[in-house]
Design an enzyme around this catalytic site. Structure first.
Site, PDB file in Angstrom:
ATOM      1  CB  THR A 185     -13.119   7.420  -1.350  1.00 47.54           C
ATOM      2  OG1 THR A 185     -13.132   7.229  -2.768  1.00 47.54           O
ATOM      3  CG2 THR A 185     -14.533   7.299  -0.810  1.00 47.54           C
ATOM      4  CE  LYS A 196     -15.807   6.266  -4.574  1.00 46.19           C
ATOM      5  NZ  LYS A 196     -14.981   5.853  -5.645  1.00 46.19           N
ATOM      6  CE  LYS A 222     -11.284   4.526   1.895  1.00 42.44           C
ATOM      7  NZ  LYS A 222     -10.698   5.469   0.988  1.00 42.44           N
TER       8      LYS A 222
HETATM    9  P1  NAP Z   1      -3.228   2.591  -2.951  1.00 45.54           P
HETATM   10  O1  NAP Z   1      -2.797   1.884  -4.171  1.00 45.54           O
HETATM   11  O2  NAP Z   1      -3.174   1.881  -1.645  1.00 45.54           O
HETATM   12  O3  NAP Z   1      -2.330   3.946  -2.864  1.00 45.54           O
HETATM   13  C1  NAP Z   1      -2.427   4.808  -1.771  1.00 45.54           C
HETATM   14  C2  NAP Z   1      -1.490   5.987  -1.966  1.00 45.54           C
HETATM   15  O4  NAP Z   1      -1.639   6.856  -0.839  1.00 45.54           O
HETATM   16  C3  NAP Z   1      -0.006   5.587  -2.016  1.00 45.54           C
HETATM   17  O5  NAP Z   1       0.669   6.428  -2.921  1.00 45.54           O
HETATM   18  C4  NAP Z   1       0.449   5.846  -0.574  1.00 45.54           C
HETATM   19  O6  NAP Z   1       1.836   6.099  -0.451  1.00 45.54           O
HETATM   20  C5  NAP Z   1      -0.335   7.105  -0.281  1.00 45.54           C
HETATM   21  N1  NAP Z   1      -0.468   7.340   1.160  1.00 45.54           N
HETATM   22  C6  NAP Z   1      -1.161   6.592   2.061  1.00 45.54           C
HETATM   23  N2  NAP Z   1      -1.073   7.136   3.285  1.00 45.54           N
HETATM   24  C7  NAP Z   1      -0.304   8.241   3.154  1.00 45.54           C
HETATM   25  C8  NAP Z   1       0.143   9.232   4.073  1.00 45.54           C
HETATM   26  N3  NAP Z   1      -0.187   9.189   5.374  1.00 45.54           N
HETATM   27  N4  NAP Z   1       0.911  10.238   3.596  1.00 45.54           N
HETATM   28  C9  NAP Z   1       1.247  10.290   2.279  1.00 45.54           C
HETATM   29  N5  NAP Z   1       0.849   9.390   1.369  1.00 45.54           N
HETATM   30  C10 NAP Z   1       0.086   8.374   1.799  1.00 45.54           C
HETATM   31  O7  NAP Z   1      -4.729   3.153  -3.064  1.00 45.54           O
HETATM   32  P2  NAP Z   1      -5.557   3.486  -4.404  1.00 45.54           P
HETATM   33  O8  NAP Z   1      -6.293   2.274  -4.827  1.00 45.54           O
HETATM   34  O9  NAP Z   1      -4.675   4.211  -5.368  1.00 45.54           O
HETATM   35  O10 NAP Z   1      -6.664   4.483  -3.787  1.00 45.54           O
HETATM   36  C11 NAP Z   1      -6.389   5.847  -3.547  1.00 45.54           C
HETATM   37  C12 NAP Z   1      -7.705   6.538  -3.179  1.00 45.54           C
HETATM   38  O11 NAP Z   1      -8.621   6.437  -4.297  1.00 45.54           O
HETATM   39  C13 NAP Z   1      -8.436   5.898  -1.983  1.00 45.54           C
HETATM   40  O12 NAP Z   1      -9.052   6.894  -1.215  1.00 45.54           O
HETATM   41  C14 NAP Z   1      -9.481   5.003  -2.640  1.00 45.54           C
HETATM   42  O13 NAP Z   1     -10.596   4.779  -1.794  1.00 45.54           O
HETATM   43  C15 NAP Z   1      -9.833   5.812  -3.874  1.00 45.54           C
HETATM   44  N6  NAP Z   1     -10.336   5.005  -5.025  1.00 45.54           N
HETATM   45  C16 NAP Z   1      -9.771   3.809  -5.345  1.00 45.54           C
HETATM   46  C17 NAP Z   1     -10.279   3.087  -6.444  1.00 45.54           C
HETATM   47  C18 NAP Z   1      -9.663   1.765  -6.842  1.00 45.54           C
HETATM   48  O14 NAP Z   1     -10.286   1.041  -7.656  1.00 45.54           O
HETATM   49  N7  NAP Z   1      -8.481   1.416  -6.379  1.00 45.54           N
HETATM   50  C19 NAP Z   1     -11.351   3.596  -7.170  1.00 45.54           C
HETATM   51  C20 NAP Z   1     -11.887   4.826  -6.826  1.00 45.54           C
HETATM   52  C21 NAP Z   1     -11.378   5.532  -5.744  1.00 45.54           C
HETATM   53  P3  NAP Z   1       2.889   4.877  -0.305  1.00 45.54           P
HETATM   54  O15 NAP Z   1       3.237   4.470  -1.709  1.00 45.54           O
HETATM   55  O16 NAP Z   1       4.031   5.461   0.430  1.00 45.54           O
HETATM   56  O17 NAP Z   1       2.187   3.777   0.459  1.00 45.54           O
END
Ligand code: NAP
Length: 300
Positions: A101, A176, A244
């Site tokens: 997102t 979104k 965010k």
């Molecule tokens: P998360 O568990 O915090 O995972 C984030 C991922 O991004 C990790 O693999 C992290 O790597 C990687 N990352 C962060 N900064 C980076 C960088 N500078 N370079 C390379 N990799 C990087 O987050 P998530 O919940 O999976 O969410 C991911 C996305 O989906 C977000 O944009 C979120 O808003 C969206 N989303 C989330 C949900 C939900 O329910 N969680 C639902 C819909 C959409 P590391 O492992 O090295 O930290």
């Protein structure tokens, strides 16, 4: 006959890892990369067997060997970093599908950067959370060229039950934003209404069950109502992530109307109070804590 694309996943967090597992189960997954290598190594180990999954050395290496790369990273600067790191491996037979997102403008800039190398781009943020990612029942909001989507749709079907194109690049992120504003309003309404129910001494489980079948019924009341009234706030959807997203929503609102969204401003303020109390990693339903504390001075 469906042509099998070689699929790569970058970002193996709460959403990315289950999406990679879904691709693997459907026979599409070729390679993965994660900033913290141990997470990618663990997933490759878990998915060992035939066909094996490659732990790519870099985003460029992954891009070079894949025809579809799905990205799932935290925020705008992170997406920009992984796109730049992919560029040396980009080619005309590759489509990047970003499920993070991020801002509409960021999606457009990423599409333009990748187009310099003939690589296609779709912004494809998702709704349905970690449960939806595990089950392959996400809703996917897509911006980009129709023919690009049709090329990758068979693979994306492993992740989502509804994949809708809403316009050119940026339309997925705009959709979104609409979803996230709605989710904020529903959270404000359900937590405040249930705090009233609690103050009135009503049997809350029965109330949630009863109202869920009426005109005020909704997914959040059904799924988060019973846990919030028990004081359980395991995510679900992390409050800091919704915060965010709402910052992006407020920026888009300002850009398009020159004004502020009062609903978004209120929810941002509430979330910031909770985040300063160290509640950012709780589910968004932790807003119930605030609604109850405003009433009786204590916290759930
Ligand atoms: P998360 O568990 O915090 O995972 C984030 C991922 O991004 C990790 O693999 C992290 O790597 C990687 N990352 C962060 N900064 C980076 C960088 N500078 N370079 C390379 N990799 C990087 O987050 P998530 O919940 O999976 O969410 C991911 C996305 O989906 C977000 O944009 C979120 O808003 C969206 N989303 C989330 C949900 C939900 O329910 N969680 C639902 C819909 C959409 P590391 O492992 O090295 O930290």
């Amino acid at each position: 006959m469906t042509t099998r694309l070689r699929v790569g996943v970058i970002g193996l967090g709460a959403m990315g890892a289950p999406m990679a597992r879904r691709f693997h189960a459907a026979g599409w997954l070729h390679a993965v990369w994660n900033r913290t290598p141990a997470k990618a190594a663990a997933l490759v180990g878990e998915l060992a067997g035939e066909p094996g999954v490659i732990h790519a050395e870099s985003p460029a290496e992954l891009a070079r060997t894949c025809q579809l790369v799905l990205t799932s990273v935290s925020a705008d600067a992170d997406l920009q970093a992984v796109v730049e790191a992919m560029v040396p491996g980009c080619h005309a037979d590759l489509t990047v599908v970003d499920t993070s997102t991020v801002a509409v403008d960021t999606a457009r800039r990423m599409a333009a950067r990748l187009a310099e190398h003939g690589t296609g781009f779709l912004d494809a943020p998702v709704s349905g959370g970690v449960e939806g990612a595990r089950r392959g029942s996400l809703v996917m909001m897509v911006g980009g060229a129709a023919e690009v989507l049709e090329r990758v749709r068979p693979a994306l079907a492993a992740l989502a039950t509804d994949i809708r194109r809403l316009g050119e690049v940026g339309a997925g992120q705009a959709a979104k934003a609409v979803n996230q504003v709605m989710a904020a309003g529903i959270n404000e309404a359900v937590t405040e209404a249930l705090a009233l129910g609690e103050a009135a001494g009503l049997p809350l489980d029965e109330l949630i069950d009863l109202l869920g079948g009426g005109a005020a019924g909704n997914w959040f009341l059904d799924h988060r109502g019973p846990t919030m009234v028990r004081g359980e706030y395991a995510p679900g959807f992390r409050l800091a992530l919704h915060h965010k997203d709402l910052v992006l929503c407020q920026q888009l609102w300002r850009q398009l109307s020159g004004a502020e969204s009062p609903l978004v401003a209120t929810t941002l303020g509430h979330y910031e109070t909770l985040m300063t109390q160290g509640r950012g990693d709780e589910d968004i339903s932790a807003l119930y804590r605030l609604k109850c504390s405003r009433r009786n001075g204590s916290q759930k």
